[in-house]
Design a protein around this motif. Structure first.
Motif: not given
Length: 190
Positions: A127-134
């Motif tokens: 499980e991991s939080e989605p990372i929004d690079v922008l």
């Protein structure tokens, strides 16, 4: 099946070692060729189902080449004695490097099958939080802009208090008490 050449006699070995010391590459090659049987013998001790025999022999040959190139005939020992240790050392180095690689795990490695019969990969179950690079880049840009604005509005002491209190600029957040003690002011002023 091709067989290995027979080992050299002690006299021939001394002769070719002396020629190799003088720079004769053919003498070196001959010493290597006549000691390939030793490589196979040493590699056989390390054979196991998980190790390919050809790989062991190839690595052993590297050890043999190093042995021929570094052998000192003035030490009163046979080349085969010295080469056997070099071959073993080369094989053991290979085993150590492979052992390090076995600890590595790929996120795409198959770990089983789910209830519907689909393959499960390691990354499917972590499980991991989605990372929004922008979004991260935009936030960093806003922080830099805000910091520049604060620097223009506050004096140096006020800027220091804000940076230390909220951990700006990568530093650890400090309590009002810590900042007050450092600057010699009251907590309420902080």
């Amino acid at each position: 099946m091709k067989t290995f050449k027979k080992p050299l006699s002690p006299e021939d070995e001394k002769y070719y070692l002396a020629r190799y010391k003088e720079g004769d590459i053919e003498a070196r090659n001959l010493l290597i060729e006549h000691n390939l049987r030793l490589v196979a013998h040493v590699a056989k001790k390390y054979q196991a189902p998980e190790h390919d025999a050809d790989d062991l022999i190839s690595i052993g040959i590297i050890g043999l080449i190093k042995a021929v190139m570094t052998f000192d005939s003035d030490k009163n020992s046979r080349l085969a004695t010295y080469a056997a240790r070099c071959i073993e050392n080369e094989l053991l180095m290979m085993f150590r490097s492979r052992k390090k690689l076995t600890r590595e795990v790929s996120m795409y490695e198959k770990i089983g099958i789910d209830q519907e019969g689909r393959e499960l990969r390691l990354m499917d179950v972590l499980e991991s939080e989605p990372i929004d690079v922008l979004e991260n880049l935009e936030t960093q840009k806003k922080v830099r802009f805000l910091r520049a604005c604060i620097k223009q509005v506050l004096n140096d002491r006020e800027f220091l208090v804000i940076c230390e209190r909220y951990g700006l600029g990568g530093q650890k957040e400090k309590t009002q008490r810590e900042i007050a003690a450092r600057l010699g002011i009251s907590r309420s002023y902080v």
